[in-house]
Design a protein around this motif. Structure first.
Motif, short mmCIF file in Angstrom:
data_model
loop_
_atom_site.label_atom_id
_atom_site.label_comp_id
_atom_site.label_asym_id
_atom_site.label_seq_id
_atom_site.Cartn_x
_atom_site.Cartn_y
_atom_site.Cartn_z
N LEU A 158 0.83 -1.20 0.00
CA LEU A 158 0.00 0.00 0.00
C LEU A 158 0.87 1.26 0.00
O LEU A 158 0.59 2.23 -0.70
CB LEU A 158 -0.96 0.02 1.19
N ARG A 159 1.95 1.23 0.78
CA ARG A 159 2.87 2.39 0.80
C ARG A 159 3.47 2.61 -0.58
O ARG A 159 3.55 3.74 -1.07
CB ARG A 159 3.99 2.11 1.81
N PHE A 160 3.84 1.50 -1.24
CA PHE A 160 4.40 1.60 -2.59
C PHE A 160 3.37 2.15 -3.57
O PHE A 160 3.68 2.98 -4.44
CB PHE A 160 4.88 0.20 -3.03
N ASN A 161 2.12 1.71 -3.43
CA ASN A 161 1.06 2.13 -4.36
C ASN A 161 0.56 3.54 -4.11
O ASN A 161 -0.13 4.11 -4.96
CB ASN A 161 -0.15 1.19 -4.23
N ALA A 162 0.87 4.09 -2.94
CA ALA A 162 0.21 5.32 -2.49
C ALA A 162 0.27 6.44 -3.54
O ALA A 162 -0.71 7.16 -3.75
CB ALA A 162 0.80 5.79 -1.17
N SER A 163 1.41 6.54 -4.24
CA SER A 163 1.55 7.65 -5.20
C SER A 163 0.52 7.54 -6.33
O SER A 163 0.19 8.53 -6.97
CB SER A 163 2.96 7.64 -5.79
N HIS A 164 0.00 6.32 -6.59
CA HIS A 164 -0.93 6.13 -7.69
C HIS A 164 -2.36 5.84 -7.24
O HIS A 164 -3.27 5.78 -8.06
CB HIS A 164 -0.46 4.96 -8.57
N ALA A 165 -2.57 5.60 -5.95
CA ALA A 165 -3.90 5.16 -5.51
C ALA A 165 -4.39 5.90 -4.27
O ALA A 165 -5.36 5.48 -3.64
CB ALA A 165 -3.88 3.64 -5.24
N ALA A 166 -3.73 7.01 -3.94
CA ALA A 166 -4.06 7.67 -2.67
C ALA A 166 -5.53 8.12 -2.61
O ALA A 166 -6.14 8.08 -1.54
CB ALA A 166 -3.12 8.85 -2.44
N ALA A 167 -6.08 8.53 -3.74
CA ALA A 167 -7.48 8.99 -3.70
C ALA A 167 -8.40 7.83 -3.27
O ALA A 167 -9.31 8.01 -2.44
CB ALA A 167 -7.90 9.52 -5.06
N HIS A 168 -8.15 6.64 -3.84
CA HIS A 168 -8.97 5.48 -3.46
C HIS A 168 -8.69 5.05 -2.02
O HIS A 168 -9.60 4.73 -1.26
CB HIS A 168 -8.71 4.31 -4.41
N TYR A 169 -7.42 5.01 -1.65
CA TYR A 169 -7.10 4.64 -0.27
C TYR A 169 -7.72 5.63 0.71
O TYR A 169 -8.16 5.26 1.80
CB TYR A 169 -5.58 4.57 -0.06
N GLY A 170 -7.75 6.89 0.31
CA GLY A 170 -8.35 7.92 1.17
C GLY A 170 -9.83 7.61 1.42
O GLY A 170 -10.34 7.77 2.54
N GLU A 171 -10.53 7.15 0.37
CA GLU A 171 -11.95 6.78 0.55
C GLU A 171 -12.08 5.61 1.53
O GLU A 171 -12.99 5.57 2.36
CB GLU A 171 -12.55 6.35 -0.79
N LEU A 172 -11.18 4.64 1.44
CA LEU A 172 -11.26 3.47 2.34
C LEU A 172 -10.86 3.84 3.76
O LEU A 172 -11.34 3.22 4.72
CB LEU A 172 -10.40 2.33 1.81
N ALA A 173 -10.00 4.84 3.90
CA ALA A 173 -9.62 5.29 5.24
C ALA A 173 -10.86 5.73 6.02
O ALA A 173 -10.94 5.52 7.23
CB ALA A 173 -8.60 6.43 5.16
N ALA A 174 -11.83 6.29 5.31
CA ALA A 174 -13.05 6.74 6.00
C ALA A 174 -13.75 5.59 6.72
O ALA A 174 -14.47 5.79 7.69
CB ALA A 174 -14.00 7.39 4.99
N ILE A 175 -13.52 4.36 6.24
CA ILE A 175 -14.14 3.19 6.87
C ILE A 175 -13.27 2.63 8.00
O ILE A 175 -13.75 2.31 9.08
CB ILE A 175 -14.37 2.08 5.80
#
Ligand SMILES: NC(=O)c1ccc[n+]([C@@H]2O[C@H](COP(=O)([O-])OP(=O)(O)OC[C@H]3O[C@@H](n4cnc5c(N)ncnc54)[C@H](O)[C@@H]3O)[C@@H](O)[C@H]2O)c1
Ligand SMILES: [Fe+2]
Length: 385
Positions: free
Chosen positions: A291-308
């Protein structure tokens, strides 16, 4: 609106205690079937939980062969032995009753005993021809979601895994009954539950097939699993938490069956293949680092999941992604599973070989939001070590 297609199992029964009436369910769905094969493994057989569903099948006129020779991460030879058994006993109803390993074998038995295709022909995507035998899947771990996916994973060769992906692998009926998961030890509950979370997270960021139904299921899966995992681990007899875990895993399975998993699974497979670390734990070990490696390309999606998973997270998508990763690491620590590769006996010298093997998982790597090179895979393993 995104165009998409979505497929799943036609009948899903989520009911605590439902396996006690498995015979009635099967008789109603398959009035012409007579000879049932219940596919499981020695570990689940030893819990004694096969007895009730078996009795129920017999009470409804089925002959029942309990086949308990499945092993974890099933090798091809195990699949072929089960297919021969099914053919010898003229099986006309296949029931997977176990974790992902048993359910995956059940899928392949239903296909190969049903249409006579050689196994070598069906690896890959869409290579199954013809029909399969009637297939019912009854999970006893809350993890893989195999009861609702169109994929079966086989260990081919010494350490490598291959997948069969085909619409025929969708079962006719899936039965989610928490009483069957009561015997799961806390660490297996934890690792299999994290596998399901990975399915949801990877489906939500899948590069090619991300779709609104998978997204909805992934979100709901994460809600159910993140709120019930610790309870299911610490209070294993809590049927409500166990049923919620099964439903969460089932949602996550449907999500990733239509928006496939990616680099977490690609990097986890060699850990299981070479070092026989259970599938869920292998995923958990690399999850935060991928996830840390992907963050530069997927942060918007990870941000949505953080809400959960980390609802208090605020700020930029990058900040929310960091909070999501921290929350997942905290969860792993709370349930007490291993968190480093070195804890499962992997040495630093092994990391090159792991990276070599991970690069062979091209089907999975192609779904990742960010391209993964050999050097990237090696660095992720180093971080996980
Ligand atoms: N087809 C898919 O969609 C899919 C998805 C993810 C993983 N997989 C595959 O599934 C397999 C892993 O499945 P899994 O994680 O469910 O583990 P598993 O089926 O290998 O079982 C793990 C262990 O748990 C024991 N067990 C199962 N249920 C139990 C219960 N109720 N009480 C006590 N013990 C129990 C088993 O005997 C076994 O020892 C791997 O081969 C993996 O590649 C498939
Ligand atoms: Fe998985």
């Amino acid at each position: 609106m995104t165009n998409f297609t979505f497929s799943t199992v036609a009948h899903i029964i989520s009911e605590t205690g439902a396996s006690d009436r498995l015979g009635a369910l099967c008789a109603a769905h398959f009035p012409h079937a007579r000879h049932a094969m219940v596919i499981t493994d020695a570990g689940f057989l030893s819990t004694g939980l096969v007895t009730m569903p078996q009795r129920s099948l017999v009470d409804h006129g089925f002959t029942v062969q309990v086949y308990a020779d499945v092993v974890a991460d099933p090798p091809e030879a195990v699949v072929l032995a089960a297919v021969n058994f099914a053919t010898e006993h003229r099986i006309d109803l296949v029931i997977g009753l176990g974790g992902g390993s048993s359910m995956d074998v059940a899928k392949l038995v239903a296909v190969l005993a049903g249409n006579g295709q050689p196994i070598r022909q069906i690896y890959g995507i869409g290579n199954v021809t013809g029909q399969r035998l009637p297939l019912v899947q009854v999970p006893t771990t809350a993890g893989t979601g195999s009861e609702v996916t169109n994929i079966a994973i086989v260990t081919t060769g010494a350490t490598t895994k291959s997948g069969v992906v085909a619409p025929q692998l969708y079962a006719d009926v899936a039965v989610l009954d928490a009483t069957l998961t009561l015997g799961l030890p806390p660490l297996v509950t934890a690792a299999t539950g994290i596998d399901a979370m990975v399915h949801a997270i990877e489906a939500f960021t899948s590069r090619h097939k991300k779709n609104p139904m998978s997204d909805m299921l992934a979100r709901q899966a994460l809600t159910l699993i993140s709120t019930n995992l610790v309870t299911a681990c610490q209070d294993g007899n809590n049927l409500a938490a166990r049923q919620a875990m099964l439903l969460g895993a089932c949602y996550a399975g449907q999500a990733f069956s239509n928006a496939p998993v990616a680099a977490v699974h690609a990097l986890a497979y060699p850990i299981g293949g070479v070092f026989h670390v259970p599938h869920g734990l292998s995923n958990a070990l690399v999850l935060p680092h991928v996830l840390r490696f992907n963050a530069s390309h997927a942060a918007a999606h990870y941000g949505e999941l953080a809400a959960i998973i980390a609802p208090d997270a605020t700020g930029s998508d990058a900040a929310k992604t960091a909070a999501l990763i921290t929350a997942l690491e905290t969860l792993a620590a709370k349930v007490g599973i291993a968190t480093t590769l070195r804890q499962v006996g992997i040495t630093e010298q092994d990391l090159d070989r792991l990276a070599d093997d991970a690069m062979l998982q091209t089907r999975l790597l192609g779904n990742n939001p960010r391209d993964v090179t050999h050097a990237d895979a090696r660095a992720i393993y180093q971080a996980a070590w």
